[in-house]
Design a protein around this motif. Structure first.
Motif, PDB file in Angstrom:
ATOM      1  N   ASN A 158      -5.015   7.095  46.519  1.00 13.31           N
ATOM      2  CA  ASN A 158      -3.828   6.314  46.188  1.00 13.31           C
ATOM      3  C   ASN A 158      -4.147   4.830  46.357  1.00 13.31           C
ATOM      4  O   ASN A 158      -4.883   4.441  47.263  1.00 13.31           O
ATOM      5  CB  ASN A 158      -2.643   6.702  47.084  1.00 13.31           C
ATOM      6  N   GLU A 159      -3.608   4.038  45.433  1.00 16.96           N
ATOM      7  CA  GLU A 159      -3.780   2.588  45.530  1.00 16.96           C
ATOM      8  C   GLU A 159      -2.968   2.059  46.707  1.00 16.96           C
ATOM      9  O   GLU A 159      -2.130   2.754  47.280  1.00 16.96           O
ATOM     10  CB  GLU A 159      -3.335   1.917  44.213  1.00 16.96           C
TER      11      GLU A 159
ATOM     12  N   THR B  73       6.512   4.366  41.517  1.00 21.54           N
ATOM     13  CA  THR B  73       5.227   3.806  41.090  1.00 21.54           C
ATOM     14  C   THR B  73       4.165   4.894  41.126  1.00 21.54           C
ATOM     15  O   THR B  73       4.089   5.654  42.086  1.00 21.54           O
ATOM     16  CB  THR B  73       4.800   2.655  42.032  1.00 21.54           C
ATOM     17  N   HIS B  74       3.364   4.960  40.075  1.00 18.74           N
ATOM     18  CA  HIS B  74       2.289   5.955  40.052  1.00 18.74           C
ATOM     19  C   HIS B  74       1.324   5.698  41.213  1.00 18.74           C
ATOM     20  O   HIS B  74       1.025   4.547  41.525  1.00 18.74           O
ATOM     21  CB  HIS B  74       1.545   5.888  38.718  1.00 18.74           C
ATOM     22  N   TYR B  75       0.842   6.782  41.809  1.00 17.38           N
ATOM     23  CA  TYR B  75       0.026   6.622  43.025  1.00 17.38           C
ATOM     24  C   TYR B  75      -1.260   5.840  42.774  1.00 17.38           C
ATOM     25  O   TYR B  75      -1.839   5.274  43.701  1.00 17.38           O
ATOM     26  CB  TYR B  75      -0.309   8.005  43.620  1.00 17.38           C
ATOM     27  N   GLY B  76      -1.720   5.825  41.531  1.00 16.77           N
ATOM     28  CA  GLY B  76      -2.978   5.150  41.230  1.00 16.77           C
ATOM     29  C   GLY B  76      -2.822   3.660  40.973  1.00 16.77           C
ATOM     30  O   GLY B  76      -3.801   2.989  40.690  1.00 16.77           O
ATOM     31  N   LYS B  77      -1.584   3.172  41.057  1.00 16.24           N
ATOM     32  CA  LYS B  77      -1.353   1.744  40.852  1.00 16.24           C
ATOM     33  C   LYS B  77      -0.937   1.103  42.165  1.00 16.24           C
ATOM     34  O   LYS B  77      -0.282   1.750  42.988  1.00 16.24           O
ATOM     35  CB  LYS B  77      -0.223   1.539  39.839  1.00 16.24           C
ATOM     36  N   PRO B  78      -1.274  -0.167  42.307  1.00 16.84           N
ATOM     37  CA  PRO B  78      -0.784  -0.854  43.498  1.00 16.84           C
ATOM     38  C   PRO B  78       0.736  -0.808  43.500  1.00 16.84           C
ATOM     39  O   PRO B  78       1.365  -0.946  42.455  1.00 16.84           O
ATOM     40  CB  PRO B  78      -1.278  -2.292  43.310  1.00 16.84           C
ATOM     41  N   MET B  79       1.317  -0.595  44.663  1.00 13.82           N
ATOM     42  CA  MET B  79       2.772  -0.532  44.745  1.00 13.82           C
ATOM     43  C   MET B  79       3.313  -1.686  45.547  1.00 13.82           C
ATOM     44  O   MET B  79       2.733  -2.081  46.547  1.00 13.82           O
ATOM     45  CB  MET B  79       3.202   0.779  45.405  1.00 13.82           C
TER      46      MET B  79
ATOM     47  N   ASN C 168       2.719  12.053  37.583  1.00  7.07           N
ATOM     48  CA  ASN C 168       3.467  10.945  36.982  1.00  7.07           C
ATOM     49  C   ASN C 168       4.900  10.966  37.520  1.00  7.07           C
ATOM     50  O   ASN C 168       5.835  11.402  36.850  1.00  7.07           O
ATOM     51  CB  ASN C 168       3.443  11.068  35.463  1.00  7.07           C
TER      52      ASN C 168
END
Length: 463
Positions: free
Chosen positions: A270-271, A310-316, A359
RNA sequence: GGCGAGUUGGCGGAGAGGUUACGUACCGGAUUGCAAAUCCGUGUAGACCGGUUCGAUUCCGGUACUCGCCUCCA
């Protein structure tokens, strides 16, 4: 059956997920070092992998998923806290103080993560309960030439594992060039990392073939995942910051200890989380724990909802604005599904969004769509798959009985209608709104609902 | 220096090579004693440059900017 697709950090591609054993899908996620309260960033992987855990249970069956998340309870920060208490005059032994500290912290962690609606993993091993397995694994690595002892330390010989760096996409030579490696006299090579290190009398330690000492950080996860999940398992998760060096080292240790077994098939990261657009740090004053938010009255379900946006692979980015929006949406949805029996299965749109590499934001859009078309049973069932709108998390929607106030307001209103003087109605309405109550008046009557910022204490003024 | 992520309408944010995302905010209308809630409706996008294409926000290349990791911090 739904095909789950997951982004595998190891291959940098989204892949169809095919478990080694569909009757026992196995997942390991790096858990917290229990030296203090979990901060908001610590909570992100917990929620992310909780959603994955729920999805896997839905697809493969509740009894067919094994989820392991460890507690690292041997750590210099823990030692420091215990030593500080000792220095502060506490007469008990260091070992007792350390154990007290980690027990206390694990209790907090459970309470805080429960509040976010995260299911407890199948196993939550503590590193200190697996010292024997770590020692055995280290011994094996020494005998196969992948590790060596020097001055009471045992080090992993990084150059002995040719695939080192594959996960994080770096070469050993690049890393050396980066120069941020600890050079120590007992290392053959600057890249080598510690498997075991000696403890002096002021530190907790365990007996080993190399004297009294304690394990390095990375060996914990290799030993515990092997013990509880086997030499090969399906998914290994954690924060992106753990990709290097922690996960790289885990792979090196486990692959060398158990060649040809494969270790983890899918790696998920995760980001990171930021706060109001900035990296969370104590110096910026934007550092806070999950407990801080809960104490401010932000419900755990709201925190969870913000994460899922927020998608887990993007910075949140955590913002108060998002929390406010999430709260408003959840209030609305909870109102819609109140008293509704959830549908027997979640909406296919939600399921396919989650199956598409988690997603969650897309899944939330499906929930909005369900709410919009009036499919409340589908909304309820699908939200539950994501750990939202569950009975356990509903306490924050206050159950204060507003009926007496509604009756009084209705009475005032009918009098006002007759006398064409609405001043009394308006003042009571203003007072109710000041207390965060949503006032709805129609021909059918008066309806009062707790709204954002509802404060039961302010209702006292109306008595 | 190495590795990686991102840039969509005021804000959040999704999918899809061509048709209104969605939510929220704003505006207009219905409704209301006034509001709220609800319903209806309008408007506001795709960092920049180039390429592929009948057609790109969506594919490819480049540029800029932002952010993160490389420091036992998830």
């Amino acid at each position: 059956m739904v095909t789950i697709r997951l982004h595998n950090t190891a291959t940098r591609a989204k892949e169809d997920f095919a478990p080694i054993d569909p009757l026992n899908v196995r997942m390991y996620v790096c858990g917290p070092t229990v030296y203090d309260r979990a901060h908001i960033g610590n909570a992100r992987p917990v929620v992310v992998f909780d959603v994955l855990f729920r999805l896997l249970r839905h697809v493969y069956g509740e009894g067919h998923v094994t989820y392991v998340r460890n507690f690292t309870d041997v750590d210099d920060k823990i030692n420091a806290t215990a030593q500080a208490r000792k220095a502060g005059g506490d007469p008990r032994s260091l070992e007792v103080l350390i154990h007290e500290r980690t027990d206390e912290t694990i209790g907090w962690y459970h309470a805080d993560m429960d509040a976010l609606g995260a299911l407890r993993p199948t196993h939550e091993p503590r590193a200190t309960d697996y010292i024997g397995q770590m020692v055995a694994m280290i011994q094996g690595l020494i005998s196969s030439g992948h590790a060596y002892e020097k001055e009471g330390h045992v080090l992993f010989r990084v150059r002995s594992y040719k695939n080192y760096g594959a996960l994080s996409g770096r070469s050993v030579d690049d890393m050396i060039a980066g120069a941020r490696v600890e050079v120590a006299p007992f290392k053959e090579d600057p890249m080598d990392f510690v498997l075991w290190k000696p403890s002096d009398a002021d530190l907790p330690g365990w007996d080993s073939p190399w004297g009294r000492g304690r394990p390095g950080w990375h060996i914990e996860c290799s030993a515990m995942s092997h013990e509880l999940l086997g030499a090969a398992f399906d998914i290994h998760g954690g924060g992106l910051d753990l990709q290097f060096p922690h996960h790289e080292n885990e792979i090196a240790q486990s692959q060398c200890a158990h060649p040809d077994e494969g270790f983890a098939k899918v790696w998920m990261h995760n980001e990171m989380l930021q706060v109001e657009g900035k990296k969370m740090s104590k110096s910026l004053g934007n550092f806070f724990t999950v407990r801080d938010l809960l104490d401010q009255g932000i419900p755990g379900e709201v925190i969870r909802m913000v994460f899922l946006g927020t998608h887990y692979g993007k910075p949140m980015d955590w913002t108060t604005e998002k929390a406010a929006q999430a709260e408003a949406t959840l209030r609305k949805w909870r109102g819609l599904v109140a008293g509704i029996e959830p549908a027997p299965s979640p909406l296919s749109g939600v399921l396919s969004a989650l199956a598409d590499d988690l997603n969650t934001a897309g899944a939330l859009a499906e929930l909005h769509a369900a709410a919009g078309r009036g499919d409340f049973a589908g909304l309820a069932a699908s939200a539950r798959l994501m750990g939202l709108l569950t009975p356990e998390l509903g306490d924050w929607v206050r159950t204060v009985d507003l009926a007496p106030y509604a009756e009084r307001l209705a009475l005032l209103r009918s009098e006002a209608m007759a006398q064409k003087d609405f001043s009394a109605v308006d003042s009571m309405k203003a007072a109710l709104m000041a207390a965060g109550v949503e006032v709805r008046m129609s021909k059918a009557g008066v309806e009062l609902l707790p709204g954002p910022g509802f404060d039961a204490g302010k209702l006292e003024a109306l008595k």
